[in-house]
Design an enzyme around this catalytic site. Structure first.
Site, PDB file in Angstrom:
ATOM      1  N   HIS A  70       3.574  -7.142  18.920  1.00 43.28           N
ATOM      2  CA  HIS A  70       3.078  -6.214  19.171  1.00 43.28           C
ATOM      3  C   HIS A  70       1.795  -6.237  18.904  1.00 43.28           C
ATOM      4  O   HIS A  70       0.250  -5.275  18.957  1.00 43.28           O
ATOM      5  CB  HIS A  70       3.556  -5.513  17.209  1.00 43.28           C
ATOM      6  CG  HIS A  70       4.332  -5.076  17.325  1.00 43.28           C
ATOM      7  ND1 HIS A  70       4.429  -4.080  16.138  1.00 43.28           N
ATOM      8  CD2 HIS A  70       5.406  -4.765  17.411  1.00 43.28           C
ATOM      9  CE1 HIS A  70       6.430  -3.040  15.798  1.00 43.28           C
ATOM     10  NE2 HIS A  70       6.518  -4.179  16.365  1.00 43.28           N
TER      11      HIS A  70
ATOM     12  N   ASP B 244       6.782  -7.644  15.017  1.00 38.81           N
ATOM     13  CA  ASP B 244       5.145  -7.529  14.727  1.00 38.81           C
ATOM     14  C   ASP B 244       4.218  -8.276  15.444  1.00 38.81           C
ATOM     15  O   ASP B 244       4.231  -8.516  16.650  1.00 38.81           O
ATOM     16  CB  ASP B 244       5.130  -7.310  13.321  1.00 38.81           C
ATOM     17  CG  ASP B 244       4.574  -6.287  12.516  1.00 38.81           C
ATOM     18  OD1 ASP B 244       3.565  -6.316  13.008  1.00 38.81           O
ATOM     19  OD2 ASP B 244       5.291  -6.030  11.426  1.00 38.81           O
TER      20      ASP B 244
END
Length: 549
Positions: free
Chosen positions: A394, A371
């Site tokens: 991310h 993430d």
């Protein structure tokens, strides 16, 4: 000592024969020409410490301690010290030693081993840690230290270190390793594994490692997460949470293998996080490196984040066609895939959506896990992220904001002098349709991208991967966004994506000296712009047609 002070006084009086030198020592001359030394001068023969001289002034004022030479001449060997001076000097020396000892002892150390911790990596040391914390928090010293020693591996179940504490500052120093229990060790997913709450002046530091042992959690989530179902492991505990803490600092720790997020900061002010590292492998879903929410005046500097992104092998084709999905305001296509990651085959859904008025081609994209390296949520003001390394992961995200129609407010965010490599996104702003509020005055400057899928993204149609994201009439307004001095490469064609609300378009976007090329040989990077307004300055590659030059 008398002889030494005689030499010292000789120098003062010799210099005092000159008018300029007299002005240099105005505080050394008492009324009627009496020389008034401070007690510290007897101890250290210095003329620099004015504060201690003031402390001794009242004590020495009433006595003529040194007989000066007549007519302010230079005293010779007839200079004499009174017995009172000798006693005063001895007393001041004794008091200084007491003060030195007090300064040394103000950092009282509380070692969990002294409170029963075993440190073998198997025994539950939670109770010993809580007893050590209670002692440290109740200490009246100026800056107590709870020290996790380097000699052990300490297993903890869920613990909460709460305040307020008696001291104005308290240190939690990690020299050794802390590990979570093995397996799916809790069914309560509402709080973190380790929590610090309601504290002032908290300083967490050290070179140790905190290991969340998240592999069982990741496997559970990958196996049970299905669209339109309530997964067993929809969420997982974060490693460490800091809540309602003012003046919080963190430095030098290593966080690995979190079941959920690695570090979260909530409702805190004047925060500085420096020199930490975060690492989780590619099969770790939703393992944000650092999440900031409802916090003000935050600095994140010189830290490394690797939140688990790897390429995977795809074994099957699309279930819903391979291309030609119509999209007016928003369209999504999804694939049912089998993916092989680290030797484990998992079934997953892969989404790909764009907002176009034409038919679009869909292409396979490697499944991403992990993430955000850093996520900045609602209620954040004055957040500065600088000199970080992000990848894989991310990227850095402002958001997501406005979930389930809520109001979100973010203002004054700066991300500077950082490097992103092998990440899904670089710098991203993401908001949910139907929310309200604002995200404004956000600057991304001096950023370098290396093989990033989507280096620059504003997405006002974010739905967290859900199918059929609606095009609602309200949105979190995005404005005053600056992209300055950005360089690098993109692995996808659309390196710049501004996908904004029709009713609340993105306003005042500036691209200044932004150059992003394709990392794929023979391909050219492009941009996509929908309901975004602003301008460009100096060189901008690829061109962004909706922004004026």
């Amino acid at each position: 000592m008398a002889e030494n002070y005689g030499k010292f006084s000789d120098r003062i009086c010799m210099e005092s024969n000159a008018t300029s030198a007299l002005n240099d020592y105005p505080r050394r001359l008492d009324f009627n020409g009496w020389i008034r030394p401070s007690a510290w001068e007897f101890l250290f023969l210095t003329v620099d410490n004015v504060r201690e001289e003031d402390e001794a002034k009242e004590m020495l004022r009433a006595r003529r301690l040194i007989k000066p030479r007549k007519s302010m001449g230079c005293p010779q060997k007839d200079l004499q010290l009174s017995p009172y001076i000798m006693g005063t000097a001895a007393l001041m020396f004794f008091l200084s030693m007491i003060r030195t000892c007090a300064a040394t002892s103000k950092h009282a150390i509380f070692n969990p081993v002294d409170f029963g911790a075993v440190g073998d990596g198997k025994s539950d040391d939670s109770s010993a840690f809580l007893r050590a914390w209670a002692a440290a928090c109740g200490s009246e010293g100026a800056s107590p230290v709870m020290l996790v020693p380097s000699s052990g591996i300490f297993m903890l179940h869920r613990v909460s270190f709460s305040g307020p504490c008696k001291a104005s500052e308290i240190h939690f120093q990690v020299a050794g390793n802390i590990v979570a229990p093995p397996g799916l060790w809790t069914g309560d997913l509402t709080s973190a594994w380790i929590t610090f709450i309601h504290l002032k002046g908290l300083f967490i530091n050290g070179s140790g490692k905190i290991d969340g042992r998240g592999r069982m959690w990741w496997a559970c989530r990958s196996k049970n997460v299905r669209i339109f179902k309530s997964p067993r492991c929809a969420t997982a505990p974060d490693i460490l949470a800091v809540a309602f803490c003012n003046g919080f600092r963190m430095k030098g720790l290593h966080f690995v293998n979190s079941p959920g997020r690695h570090v979260t900061v909530f409702a805190s002010q004047w925060v500085k996080i420096e020199g930490i590292s975060v690492s989780s492998p590619g099969n770790s879903p939703n393992t944000d490196g650092l999440m900031i929410q409802q916090s003000k005046h935050v600095q994140i500097v010189s830290s490394n984040f690797a939140s688990g992104v790897v390429n995977t092998t795809l074994f099957s084709s699309a279930r819903l066609g391979e291309r030609l999905i119509p999209g007016y305001a928003i369209s999504f296509a999804y694939f049912y895939l089998k993916q092989k990651t680290n030797g484990i085959i998992n079934q997953s859904f892969l989404f790909y959506g764009q907002r176009y008025n034409t038919w679009i081609d869909l292409k396979f994209t490697p499944m991403k896990k992990g993430d955000d390296c850093v996520a900045i949520g609602t209620g954040c003001f004055d957040v500065n992220v600088s000199s970080i390394t992000c990848g894989p992961g991310h990227g850095v995200s402002v958001g997501s904001l406005g979930i389930q129609g809520t109001r979100a407010e973010v203002e004054g965010v700066r991300v500077t002098s950082s490097h992103f490599f092998n990440t899904m996104n670089g710098v991203r702003i993401k908001t949910w349709p139907g929310g309200s509020g604002f995200a404004k005055k956000i600057t991304f400057e001096n950023i370098r991208f290396t093989s990033v899928f989507y280096p620059i993204v504003i997405d006002q149609y974010y739905c967290g991967g859900a199918l059929g994201c609606p095009n609602k009439t309200s949105a979190v307004e995005v404005s005053d966004i600056r992209y300055i001095g950005m360089r690098g490469t993109s692995t996808e064609e659309r390196a710049i994506r501004f996908e904004c609300s029709k009713k609340f378009p993105c306003r005042n976007i500036l691209l200044d000296n932004v150059i992003i090329s394709s990392s794929v040989k023979g391909e050219t990077a492009s941009s996509f712009c929908y309901n975004a307004h602003g301008w460009t300055r100096r060189t901008v590659i690829p061109k962004v047609p909706c922004l004026s030059q």
